[in-house]
Design a protein around this motif. Structure first.
Motif, mmCIF file in Angstrom:
data_model
loop_
_atom_site.group_PDB
_atom_site.id
_atom_site.type_symbol
_atom_site.label_atom_id
_atom_site.label_comp_id
_atom_site.label_asym_id
_atom_site.label_seq_id
_atom_site.Cartn_x
_atom_site.Cartn_y
_atom_site.Cartn_z
ATOM 1 N N GLY A 171 0.779 -1.225 0.000
ATOM 2 C CA GLY A 171 0.000 0.000 0.000
ATOM 3 C C GLY A 171 0.811 1.276 0.000
ATOM 4 O O GLY A 171 0.242 2.368 0.083
ATOM 5 N N LYS A 172 2.118 1.164 -0.082
ATOM 6 C CA LYS A 172 2.978 2.356 -0.056
ATOM 7 C C LYS A 172 3.827 2.438 -1.310
ATOM 8 O O LYS A 172 4.016 1.451 -2.012
ATOM 9 C CB LYS A 172 3.877 2.334 1.185
ATOM 10 N N GLU A 173 4.352 3.620 -1.568
ATOM 11 C CA GLU A 173 5.238 3.804 -2.714
ATOM 12 C C GLU A 173 6.627 3.256 -2.384
ATOM 13 O O GLU A 173 7.028 3.164 -1.228
ATOM 14 C CB GLU A 173 5.335 5.291 -3.068
ATOM 15 N N ARG A 174 7.363 2.937 -3.436
ATOM 16 C CA ARG A 174 8.736 2.479 -3.251
ATOM 17 C C ARG A 174 9.588 3.653 -2.786
ATOM 18 O O ARG A 174 9.505 4.751 -3.335
ATOM 19 C CB ARG A 174 9.259 1.891 -4.550
ATOM 20 N N GLU A 175 10.410 3.406 -1.777
ATOM 21 C CA GLU A 175 11.227 4.473 -1.188
ATOM 22 C C GLU A 175 12.689 4.069 -1.131
ATOM 23 O O GLU A 175 13.022 2.892 -1.009
ATOM 24 C CB GLU A 175 10.731 4.791 0.228
ATOM 25 N N GLY A 176 13.542 5.071 -1.202
ATOM 26 C CA GLY A 176 14.961 4.823 -1.101
ATOM 27 C C GLY A 176 15.368 4.487 0.319
ATOM 28 O O GLY A 176 14.871 5.095 1.259
ATOM 29 N N VAL A 177 16.259 3.542 0.490
ATOM 30 C CA VAL A 177 16.743 3.121 1.800
ATOM 31 C C VAL A 177 18.200 3.525 1.984
ATOM 32 O O VAL A 177 18.560 4.167 2.969
ATOM 33 C CB VAL A 177 16.596 1.595 1.973
ATOM 34 N N ALA A 178 19.051 3.139 1.040
ATOM 35 C CA ALA A 178 20.476 3.445 1.127
ATOM 36 C C ALA A 178 21.056 3.491 -0.280
ATOM 37 O O ALA A 178 20.702 2.660 -1.116
ATOM 38 C CB ALA A 178 21.208 2.396 1.965
ATOM 39 N N LEU A 179 21.910 4.465 -0.511
ATOM 40 C CA LEU A 179 22.533 4.644 -1.820
ATOM 41 C C LEU A 179 24.040 4.726 -1.676
ATOM 42 O O LEU A 179 24.550 5.178 -0.640
ATOM 43 C CB LEU A 179 22.038 5.926 -2.481
ATOM 44 N N ILE A 180 24.743 4.343 -2.737
ATOM 45 C CA ILE A 180 26.190 4.505 -2.765
ATOM 46 C C ILE A 180 26.571 5.099 -4.116
ATOM 47 O O ILE A 180 26.160 4.620 -5.167
ATOM 48 C CB ILE A 180 26.909 3.173 -2.461
ATOM 49 N N GLU A 181 27.360 6.163 -4.062
ATOM 50 C CA GLU A 181 27.739 6.893 -5.269
ATOM 51 C C GLU A 181 28.997 6.272 -5.891
ATOM 52 O O GLU A 181 29.641 5.429 -5.289
ATOM 53 C CB GLU A 181 28.052 8.345 -4.883
ATOM 54 N N ALA A 182 29.368 6.743 -7.063
ATOM 55 C CA ALA A 182 30.582 6.269 -7.718
ATOM 56 C C ALA A 182 31.822 6.582 -6.885
ATOM 57 O O ALA A 182 32.808 5.848 -6.937
ATOM 58 C CB ALA A 182 30.696 6.882 -9.106
ATOM 59 N N ASP A 183 31.770 7.672 -6.108
ATOM 60 C CA ASP A 183 32.931 8.027 -5.270
ATOM 61 C C ASP A 183 32.847 7.389 -3.888
ATOM 62 O O ASP A 183 33.586 7.754 -2.987
ATOM 63 C CB ASP A 183 33.061 9.548 -5.142
ATOM 64 N N ALA A 184 31.903 6.448 -3.716
ATOM 65 C CA ALA A 184 31.716 5.674 -2.481
ATOM 66 C C ALA A 184 30.990 6.435 -1.380
ATOM 67 O O ALA A 184 30.884 5.937 -0.263
ATOM 68 C CB ALA A 184 33.026 5.102 -1.957
ATOM 69 N N THR A 185 30.494 7.629 -1.687
ATOM 70 C CA THR A 185 29.670 8.339 -0.709
ATOM 71 C C THR A 185 28.389 7.549 -0.489
ATOM 72 O O THR A 185 27.764 7.077 -1.433
ATOM 73 C CB THR A 185 29.323 9.745 -1.213
ATOM 74 N N MET A 186 28.012 7.405 0.784
ATOM 75 C CA MET A 186 26.817 6.640 1.131
ATOM 76 C C MET A 186 25.784 7.557 1.767
ATOM 77 O O MET A 186 26.139 8.435 2.564
ATOM 78 C CB MET A 186 27.179 5.526 2.108
ATOM 79 N N THR A 187 24.529 7.350 1.423
ATOM 80 C CA THR A 187 23.447 8.109 2.039
ATOM 81 C C THR A 187 22.367 7.136 2.484
ATOM 82 O O THR A 187 22.177 6.075 1.870
ATOM 83 C CB THR A 187 22.842 9.141 1.072
ATOM 84 N N TYR A 188 21.673 7.508 3.542
ATOM 85 C CA TYR A 188 20.654 6.657 4.126
ATOM 86 C C TYR A 188 19.372 7.436 4.359
ATOM 87 O O TYR A 188 19.400 8.635 4.657
ATOM 88 C CB TYR A 188 21.126 6.095 5.473
ATOM 89 N N ALA A 189 18.246 6.730 4.281
ATOM 90 C CA ALA A 189 16.985 7.323 4.696
ATOM 91 C C ALA A 189 17.039 7.547 6.206
ATOM 92 O O ALA A 189 17.673 6.772 6.939
ATOM 93 C CB ALA A 189 15.829 6.389 4.345
ATOM 94 N N ASP A 190 16.374 8.602 6.666
ATOM 95 C CA ASP A 190 16.390 8.910 8.098
ATOM 96 C C ASP A 190 15.882 7.734 8.931
ATOM 97 O O ASP A 190 16.366 7.496 10.046
ATOM 98 C CB ASP A 190 15.532 10.142 8.376
ATOM 99 N N SER A 191 14.939 6.991 8.401
ATOM 100 C CA SER A 191 14.317 5.909 9.155
ATOM 101 C C SER A 191 15.252 4.731 9.421
ATOM 102 O O SER A 191 14.961 3.895 10.280
ATOM 103 C CB SER A 191 13.071 5.400 8.417
#
Length: 126
Positions: free
Chosen positions: A39-59
């Protein structure tokens, strides 16, 4: 192989851990994990960039860790501790569409990726 292939889903109790793995076929500028609960939209959880930078959802900050082995073209997501609200189908995505970049950074939303895996189910019981 072009589309990623995920493995490692399953059912655990709250407080437990799981590690998801993904093999992506092409050397990709952006790689990451998304999830979709019923029942929910697809959401980003964790990403990794080409330079190895990582980002995370606040949750998931402080609980999930994304990692990669570029030589083997594998991506992992270690989840600990898991909560019932983490229950979802988890997808590996690769290949960011330039038109969806956020400034110079990888897309954070669903339409921003070329290649998607079939998904793997994670169920967390309370």
């Amino acid at each position: 192989q072009v589309h990623p292939v995920e493995s490692g889903g399953g059912s655990v109790q709250a407080g437990g851990s799981l590690t998801l793995s993904c093999e992506y076929g092409e050397s990709a500028n952006c790689r990451g994990w998304f999830r979709q609960a019923p029942g929910k939209e697809r959401e980003g959880v964790a990403l990794i960039e080409a330079d190895a930078t990582m980002t995370y959802a606040d949750s998931v900050k402080g609980r999930f860790t994304i990692s990669q082995d570029k030589a083997k073209r594998t991506l992992s997501l270690t989840m600990n501790p898991l909560k019932p609200e983490d229950t979802a189908t988890y997808y590996c995505a690769a290949g960011g569409r330039r038109s969806f970049y956020v400034g110079t950074r990888c897309p954070t939303a669903d339409p921003g990726y070329y290649y998607w895996g079939q998904g793997t189910q994670v169920t967390v019981s309370s």
